[in-house]
Structures are given as C-alpha cells and as structure tokens.
Design a protein around this motif. Structure first.
Motif, PDB file in Angstrom:
ATOM      1  N   PHE A 166       1.123  -1.202   0.145  1.00  0.00           N
ATOM      2  CA  PHE A 166      -0.169  -0.235   0.262  1.00  0.00           C
ATOM      3  C   PHE A 166       0.996   1.167  -0.030  1.00  0.00           C
ATOM      4  CE2 PHE A 166       1.079  -1.227   4.929  1.00  0.00           C
ATOM      5  CZ  PHE A 166       0.967   0.229   5.110  1.00  0.00           C
ATOM      6  N   LYS A 167       0.367   2.679  -0.431  1.00  0.00           N
ATOM      7  CA  LYS A 167       1.034   3.680  -0.426  1.00  0.00           C
ATOM      8  C   LYS A 167       0.729   4.629   0.902  1.00  0.00           C
ATOM      9  CE  LYS A 167       2.286   3.408  -4.929  1.00  0.00           C
ATOM     10  NZ  LYS A 167       2.415   4.282  -6.125  1.00  0.00           N
ATOM     11  N   LYS A 168       1.600   5.409   1.170  1.00  0.00           N
ATOM     12  CA  LYS A 168       0.983   6.253   1.887  1.00  0.00           C
ATOM     13  C   LYS A 168       1.031   7.992   1.349  1.00  0.00           C
ATOM     14  CE  LYS A 168       2.371   4.128   6.576  1.00  0.00           C
ATOM     15  NZ  LYS A 168       1.484   2.933   6.196  1.00  0.00           N
ATOM     16  N   LYS A 169      -0.204   8.095   1.846  1.00  0.00           N
ATOM     17  CA  LYS A 169      -0.012   9.448   1.396  1.00  0.00           C
ATOM     18  C   LYS A 169       0.833  10.450   2.653  1.00  0.00           C
ATOM     19  CE  LYS A 169      -4.543   8.880   0.493  1.00  0.00           C
ATOM     20  NZ  LYS A 169      -6.384   9.333  -0.001  1.00  0.00           N
ATOM     21  N   ASN A 170       1.383  11.471   1.408  1.00  0.00           N
ATOM     22  CA  ASN A 170       2.655  12.201   2.519  1.00  0.00           C
ATOM     23  C   ASN A 170       1.222  14.216   2.557  1.00  0.00           C
ATOM     24  OD1 ASN A 170       4.059  10.193   2.720  1.00  0.00           O
ATOM     25  ND2 ASN A 170       4.472  10.584   0.488  1.00  0.00           N
ATOM     26  N   ALA A 171       0.436  13.981   2.329  1.00  0.00           N
ATOM     27  CA  ALA A 171       0.118  15.592   2.634  1.00  0.00           C
ATOM     28  C   ALA A 171       0.628  15.754   3.836  1.00  0.00           C
ATOM     29  CB  ALA A 171      -1.368  14.804   1.917  1.00  0.00           C
ATOM     30  N   VAL A 172       0.445  16.917   4.325  1.00  0.00           N
ATOM     31  CA  VAL A 172       1.204  18.105   5.136  1.00  0.00           C
ATOM     32  C   VAL A 172      -0.230  18.943   5.409  1.00  0.00           C
ATOM     33  CG1 VAL A 172       2.367  19.462   6.299  1.00  0.00           C
ATOM     34  CG2 VAL A 172       3.702  18.031   4.602  1.00  0.00           C
ATOM     35  N   PHE A 173      -0.653  18.281   6.608  1.00  0.00           N
ATOM     36  CA  PHE A 173      -1.833  19.018   7.278  1.00  0.00           C
ATOM     37  C   PHE A 173      -1.530  20.683   8.381  1.00  0.00           C
ATOM     38  CE2 PHE A 173      -3.661  15.167   5.962  1.00  0.00           C
ATOM     39  CZ  PHE A 173      -4.344  15.229   5.236  1.00  0.00           C
ATOM     40  N   ILE A 174      -0.199  19.728   8.394  1.00  0.00           N
ATOM     41  CA  ILE A 174       0.297  20.956  10.073  1.00  0.00           C
ATOM     42  C   ILE A 174       0.962  20.579   9.562  1.00  0.00           C
ATOM     43  CG2 ILE A 174      -0.053  21.030  12.598  1.00  0.00           C
ATOM     44  CD1 ILE A 174      -2.523  19.733  12.954  1.00  0.00           C
ATOM     45  N   GLU A 175       2.092  21.976   9.644  1.00  0.00           N
ATOM     46  CA  GLU A 175       3.457  21.861   9.615  1.00  0.00           C
ATOM     47  C   GLU A 175       3.911  21.833  11.468  1.00  0.00           C
ATOM     48  OE1 GLU A 175       5.817  23.317   7.132  1.00  0.00           O
ATOM     49  OE2 GLU A 175       3.797  22.789   5.704  1.00  0.00           O
ATOM     50  N   MET A 188       6.196  -0.504  18.209  1.00  0.00           N
ATOM     51  CA  MET A 188       6.631   1.473  18.492  1.00  0.00           C
ATOM     52  C   MET A 188       7.441   1.951  17.367  1.00  0.00           C
ATOM     53  SD  MET A 188       4.381   0.956  20.087  1.00  0.00           S
ATOM     54  CE  MET A 188       3.451   2.431  21.550  1.00  0.00           C
ATOM     55  N   ILE A 189       6.719   2.850  16.974  1.00  0.00           N
ATOM     56  CA  ILE A 189       7.600   3.387  15.908  1.00  0.00           C
ATOM     57  C   ILE A 189       7.142   5.047  16.378  1.00  0.00           C
ATOM     58  CG2 ILE A 189       5.469   3.648  14.025  1.00  0.00           C
ATOM     59  CD1 ILE A 189       7.542   3.166  11.834  1.00  0.00           C
ATOM     60  N   VAL A 190       8.328   6.108  15.305  1.00  0.00           N
ATOM     61  CA  VAL A 190       8.020   7.529  15.743  1.00  0.00           C
ATOM     62  C   VAL A 190       7.923   7.938  14.325  1.00  0.00           C
ATOM     63  CG1 VAL A 190       8.820   9.503  16.402  1.00  0.00           C
ATOM     64  CG2 VAL A 190       9.286   7.902  17.869  1.00  0.00           C
ATOM     65  N   VAL A 191       6.219   8.974  14.121  1.00  0.00           N
ATOM     66  CA  VAL A 191       6.732   9.119  12.539  1.00  0.00           C
ATOM     67  C   VAL A 191       5.883  10.605  12.955  1.00  0.00           C
ATOM     68  CG1 VAL A 191       5.558   6.926  12.042  1.00  0.00           C
ATOM     69  CG2 VAL A 191       3.612   7.986  12.864  1.00  0.00           C
ATOM     70  N   ASP A 192       6.296  11.401  12.081  1.00  0.00           N
ATOM     71  CA  ASP A 192       5.356  13.006  11.704  1.00  0.00           C
ATOM     72  C   ASP A 192       4.015  12.323  11.678  1.00  0.00           C
ATOM     73  OD1 ASP A 192       6.142  15.415  11.642  1.00  0.00           O
ATOM     74  OD2 ASP A 192       4.725  15.483  10.698  1.00  0.00           O
ATOM     75  N   PHE A 193       3.193  13.749  12.767  1.00  0.00           N
ATOM     76  CA  PHE A 193       2.192  13.341  13.531  1.00  0.00           C
ATOM     77  C   PHE A 193       0.753  13.337  11.555  1.00  0.00           C
ATOM     78  CE2 PHE A 193      -1.645  15.577  13.819  1.00  0.00           C
ATOM     79  CZ  PHE A 193      -2.655  14.821  14.967  1.00  0.00           C
ATOM     80  N   ASN A 194       1.963  14.502  11.136  1.00  0.00           N
ATOM     81  CA  ASN A 194       0.947  14.358   9.075  1.00  0.00           C
ATOM     82  C   ASN A 194       0.784  12.789   8.856  1.00  0.00           C
ATOM     83  OD1 ASN A 194       0.511  16.923   9.333  1.00  0.00           O
ATOM     84  ND2 ASN A 194       2.262  17.209   9.542  1.00  0.00           N
ATOM     85  N   THR A 195       2.257  12.337   9.205  1.00  0.00           N
ATOM     86  CA  THR A 195       1.495  10.309   8.699  1.00  0.00           C
ATOM     87  C   THR A 195       0.810  10.409   8.978  1.00  0.00           C
ATOM     88  OG1 THR A 195       4.605  10.590   8.077  1.00  0.00           O
ATOM     89  CG2 THR A 195       3.437   7.852   8.683  1.00  0.00           C
ATOM     90  N   LEU A 196       0.296  10.795  10.476  1.00  0.00           N
ATOM     91  CA  LEU A 196      -0.743   9.256  11.446  1.00  0.00           C
ATOM     92  C   LEU A 196      -1.885   9.983  10.372  1.00  0.00           C
ATOM     93  CD1 LEU A 196      -2.423   8.171  13.072  1.00  0.00           C
ATOM     94  CD2 LEU A 196      -1.296   9.408  14.497  1.00  0.00           C
ATOM     95  N   ALA A 197      -1.734  11.331  10.342  1.00  0.00           N
ATOM     96  CA  ALA A 197      -3.157  12.310   9.648  1.00  0.00           C
ATOM     97  C   ALA A 197      -3.858  11.274   8.027  1.00  0.00           C
ATOM     98  CB  ALA A 197      -3.333  13.603   9.049  1.00  0.00           C
ATOM     99  N   ASN A 198      -2.244  11.298   7.345  1.00  0.00           N
ATOM    100  CA  ASN A 198      -2.700  10.656   6.168  1.00  0.00           C
ATOM    101  C   ASN A 198      -3.429   9.061   6.333  1.00  0.00           C
ATOM    102  OD1 ASN A 198      -1.972  12.121   3.720  1.00  0.00           O
ATOM    103  ND2 ASN A 198      -0.335  12.474   5.319  1.00  0.00           N
ATOM    104  N   ILE A 199      -3.076   8.298   7.660  1.00  0.00           N
ATOM    105  CA  ILE A 199      -3.181   7.407   7.606  1.00  0.00           C
ATOM    106  C   ILE A 199      -4.986   7.055   8.038  1.00  0.00           C
ATOM    107  CG2 ILE A 199      -3.483   4.940  10.223  1.00  0.00           C
ATOM    108  CD1 ILE A 199      -0.191   5.207   9.346  1.00  0.00           C
ATOM    109  N   GLU A 200      -4.878   8.296   9.358  1.00  0.00           N
ATOM    110  CA  GLU A 200      -6.253   8.334   9.821  1.00  0.00           C
ATOM    111  C   GLU A 200      -6.568   9.979  10.259  1.00  0.00           C
ATOM    112  OE1 GLU A 200      -9.585   8.608  11.232  1.00  0.00           O
ATOM    113  OE2 GLU A 200      -9.664   6.470  10.762  1.00  0.00           O
ATOM    114  N   PRO A 201      -7.259  10.458   9.388  1.00  0.00           N
ATOM    115  CA  PRO A 201      -7.544  11.800   9.277  1.00  0.00           C
ATOM    116  C   PRO A 201      -8.690  12.602  10.561  1.00  0.00           C
ATOM    117  CG  PRO A 201      -8.497  10.763   7.092  1.00  0.00           C
ATOM    118  CD  PRO A 201      -8.171  10.022   8.165  1.00  0.00           C
ATOM    119  N   ALA A 202      -9.148  11.839  11.327  1.00  0.00           N
ATOM    120  CA  ALA A 202      -9.527  11.590  11.967  1.00  0.00           C
ATOM    121  C   ALA A 202      -9.090  12.394  13.675  1.00  0.00           C
ATOM    122  CB  ALA A 202     -10.694  10.684  13.098  1.00  0.00           C
ATOM    123  N   VAL A 203      -7.728  12.706  13.824  1.00  0.00           N
ATOM    124  CA  VAL A 203      -7.226  12.700  14.641  1.00  0.00           C
ATOM    125  C   VAL A 203      -6.783  14.506  14.399  1.00  0.00           C
ATOM    126  CG1 VAL A 203      -5.261  10.655  14.779  1.00  0.00           C
ATOM    127  CG2 VAL A 203      -4.485  12.136  13.199  1.00  0.00           C
TER     128      VAL A 203
END
Length: 113
Positions: free
Chosen positions: A4-13, A65-80
């Motif tokens: 699967f591909k992860k989207k890389n949109a940046v929602f919050i700088e 556990m893994i550390v990711v940028d918050f935007n990575t999680l937001a691309n997985i689950e936008p509700a965050v």
C-alpha cells in the motif's frame, strides 16, 4: 510497488512526532486509542496511538512502536486532525457508527465534536 502507499500530505506544519504502533503504520490494525502525554523532547508532541488489534503484550514491546510525523498518522487516519490541539492528559477512543467516525473522551464519556 509496496502493499500500500502512504499519502504524504502535510496538514499541520511542524506538527511534531507521535508514537504509534507498527500495526497502525503497516495497516494491520486501525487507530482505536489516542492519548496525549507530557513530552520531554521538543520534537515529540506527546500524542500516542494504539490500534484496535494491539494487545497489552504487543504494546509493551518497544520494538512494536514507531515514531512518525503527526501528518503521517493524519494521512492514515484523518480524524486525528480534529483533536491535535487538545491538552496533555487527553485520552480518546475512536468510534464508528452510522454517523461516521468520532472520538469519545474516555475520561468523561463525552463525544468530541
């Protein structure tokens, strides 16, 4: 091509890092629990995410556990994105019903709008 591909949109700088389970990142579980702790590292925004299939044994193993940028999680689950600014101590459960996805504050039982 990957599974699967992860989207890389940046929602919050400069949103900071968030600790999530690898199962969420790999797509084998969906976000279920989302809470915010005090952070001692300025790059860490304090948010933690646990998946619906993650057991206590699974999350106790730091290799899961893994550390990711918050935007990575937001691309997985936008509700965050709707709860990003909530304070330290916030403890949420992501729920689904016929009205859609929403968070419930586990401390009060209130639905987060």
């Amino acid at each position: 091509m990957g599974l699967f591909k992860k989207k890389n949109a940046v929602f919050i700088e400069n949103a900071g890092g968030v600790i999530i389970t690898k199962s969420i990142y790999q797509g084998t579980s969906k976000l279920k629990w989302f809470f915010r702790e005090e952070s001692v590292n300025p790059a860490d925004n304090g948010w933690r995410a646990i998946g619906d299939k993650d057991t206590q044994e699974y999350i106790n193993n730091t290799e899961n556990m893994i550390v990711v940028d918050f935007n990575t999680l937001a691309n997985i689950e936008p509700a965050v994105l709707s709860v990003y600014d909530m304070p330290v101590g916030t403890d949420l459960e992501l729920c689904f019903d016929n009205t859609g996805r929403y968070f419930v504050d586990t401390n009060t039982g209130n639905r987060i709008k």
